[in-house]
Design a protein around this motif. Sequence first.
Motif, PDB file in Angstrom:
ATOM      1  N   GLU A  74       0.828  -1.199   0.000  1.00  0.00           N
ATOM      2  CA  GLU A  74       0.000   0.000   0.000  1.00  0.00           C
ATOM      3  C   GLU A  74       0.867   1.255   0.000  1.00  0.00           C
ATOM      4  O   GLU A  74       0.556   2.249  -0.674  1.00  0.00           O
ATOM      5  N   LEU A  75       1.964   1.204   0.772  1.00  0.00           N
ATOM      6  CA  LEU A  75       2.896   2.329   0.811  1.00  0.00           C
ATOM      7  C   LEU A  75       3.445   2.629  -0.581  1.00  0.00           C
ATOM      8  O   LEU A  75       3.451   3.777  -1.029  1.00  0.00           O
ATOM      9  N   GLU A  76       3.929   1.601  -1.239  1.00  0.00           N
ATOM     10  CA  GLU A  76       4.565   1.804  -2.539  1.00  0.00           C
ATOM     11  C   GLU A  76       3.578   2.346  -3.567  1.00  0.00           C
ATOM     12  O   GLU A  76       3.917   3.231  -4.362  1.00  0.00           O
ATOM     13  N   LYS A  77       2.356   1.823  -3.560  1.00  0.00           N
ATOM     14  CA  LYS A  77       1.358   2.323  -4.497  1.00  0.00           C
ATOM     15  C   LYS A  77       1.044   3.788  -4.227  1.00  0.00           C
ATOM     16  O   LYS A  77       0.852   4.589  -5.152  1.00  0.00           O
ATOM     17  N   TYR A  78       0.980   4.153  -2.948  1.00  0.00           N
ATOM     18  CA  TYR A  78       0.703   5.547  -2.589  1.00  0.00           C
ATOM     19  C   TYR A  78       1.878   6.449  -2.959  1.00  0.00           C
ATOM     20  O   TYR A  78       1.696   7.577  -3.429  1.00  0.00           O
ATOM     21  N   PHE A  79       3.110   5.956  -2.760  1.00  0.00           N
ATOM     22  CA  PHE A  79       4.288   6.718  -3.185  1.00  0.00           C
ATOM     23  C   PHE A  79       4.196   7.062  -4.669  1.00  0.00           C
ATOM     24  O   PHE A  79       4.427   8.204  -5.090  1.00  0.00           O
ATOM     25  N   HIS A  80       3.884   6.064  -5.476  1.00  0.00           N
ATOM     26  CA  HIS A  80       3.813   6.281  -6.922  1.00  0.00           C
ATOM     27  C   HIS A  80       2.720   7.295  -7.263  1.00  0.00           C
ATOM     28  O   HIS A  80       2.901   8.140  -8.153  1.00  0.00           O
ATOM     29  N   TYR A  81       1.602   7.205  -6.573  1.00  0.00           N
ATOM     30  CA  TYR A  81       0.514   8.164  -6.808  1.00  0.00           C
ATOM     31  C   TYR A  81       0.990   9.578  -6.507  1.00  0.00           C
ATOM     32  O   TYR A  81       0.777  10.513  -7.307  1.00  0.00           O
ATOM     33  N   ILE A  82       1.639   9.773  -5.369  1.00  0.00           N
ATOM     34  CA  ILE A  82       2.120  11.105  -4.985  1.00  0.00           C
ATOM     35  C   ILE A  82       3.101  11.638  -6.016  1.00  0.00           C
ATOM     36  O   ILE A  82       3.031  12.805  -6.428  1.00  0.00           O
TER      37      ILE A  82
END
Length: 595
Positions: free
Chosen positions: A282-290
């Motif tokens: 979830e962290l990595e997906k959110y990083f990419h979104y940001i």
Amino acid sequence: MSRHTYDFGVIGNCAFSAHIKTDTNISWMCWPRFDSSFIFGRMIDEEKGGEFSVLPVDGKFNSKQYYIENTNILCTEMECASGKYRVTDYAPRFEQHERHYKPLMLIRKIEPISGHPVIKVNCNPVGDYGKNIPERSIGSNHIRYIGLDAQVRLTTNISMNYIINDQEFVLNETKYCVLTYGQPMEAELKETCENFLNRTTLYWRKWVKTASINHFQQKAAIRSALILKIHQYEDTGAIVAALTTSLPEAPQSTRNWDYRFCWMRDTYYTLNAFNNIGHFEELEKYFHYIMNITSAETERYQPLVGIGGEKKLIEIETDLKGYMGNNQPVRVGNQAYEHIQNDVYGQVLVSLLPLYYDQRIIFTETFDSGDLIFKTLGLIEKTMEQADAGLWEFRNLKQYHCYTYLFHWAGCLAAKKIAGVIKDEKMDKLATKLGKIAKDKIEQCYSPTKKGYSQAIGTERMDASCLQLINMGYLDHDPERAKAHLIAMEKDLKASNGLFYRYKHQDDFGEPETTFMICAFWYVEALACVGRLDEAVDYFDYLVGHGNHLGLLSEDVNEHDGSMWGNFPQAYSHVGLLNAAERIAKKLDKPDFNY
């Protein structure tokens, strides 16, 4: 006074979600995305919201609702004069072909428990926020709803005529209803539904088992983690503040907002929560979104963005009646995307720090240039002397907010760490300079008379966001000042039993009538940080009791009667619970057998 609660459970699979009321009706469900029009929306308009219910023929019943343990699969048991039955609702999610299978598919399993229940199943989806009533067409074992944005089909082993004609029938065997958007289900019904149910159960239980959730209030933390997970729109990685729109912060307050978007103000706390439970996907997906939503920006970062990265979230007021029939306006979109909210720059820097600094996360060389970090530092420098709307998004009040400068300070510390990793002296020098300026601005918010830090430079008003001066370590060098600051906050903003107001002053819509749940959890964290651990534990236990019958938390709570208000469930509130539980657990430092 009776306590108002939200009598809904929520299911989801990170592609869509649905709110199921204790009477089995799907009262809120948007397709194909969280921010699309509802296809079921009686939560905010009884007449235009459509219906998908499984009710006794006479409408009289007692119900019990619960989750299958450690899953997002919801059961509603209905007991009526003719018998008892169970409706199991779930959104399929499991691993398939090395990917997550998460179709736009809602499955309802309806099974008799005792007696011979006589029931009616109504399925009447709508489109365009209730304006579009589709035609219904019967197939061999399905009903097509014609005229919606895509093919919506109900596949079932219930007689088509019973559903089309609103006709009662005796539930003497297990029935299945599969509602699909776009691609219909063509496979064998019973076998597929049972297979998907088993695989979805196993998926969620495996997800929980791989989470690092401490024994302190573990049951509440597990439910919060599960609910937070389904607030992520996995296609892009965005995490929405809530899955609903226009549930009022207080009755008839007109504080009715659309929260189906991704707020940058939530970033630090949300990522911290996922980090605390050890879920890096979830962290990595959110990083990419940001990174995707900030990489092309040069002038400013918006405080909120659409889940697909949309920048314009134009706010309109619909003609829907609103929650409980009398809470207008019902808003779609959110005008706050136009606001100046300068804490976002520090939020981005702190949030991206793990990409460079956390040894558990390995990224490609494309992350090593530091261009985004340097650009974001430049935006802090550009806006350092600019008043903003603050994290509470005041619509007609701009100030030099303490909270904004706190994130300038924190963001600069993060940038210094990144500069050390990538060996960038220029970045280090700029971050050091800006960090000192931000710290000076924070100190200008200190009120000697109150012995605490106020909401903004030049005002004596207190603001719960300034609890973060303690929780984020700004006052670690001066424990006595931290304790005094907390006392000052309590005097002005603490409600009964640990509940906490965001602020008490009049804003664009009058004086706030309800407390804000995440502020209460921030308060609990602050208590733990200054050594008042027994109080932190007691208040945490009390706050957990403000969930609904399933332990789901709303945005706001009325301090006088404990009523739940605001959008529901609120990701921010569950993030607050997870972070506060982790903070307390670390301070308690007990072995597992001693909790």
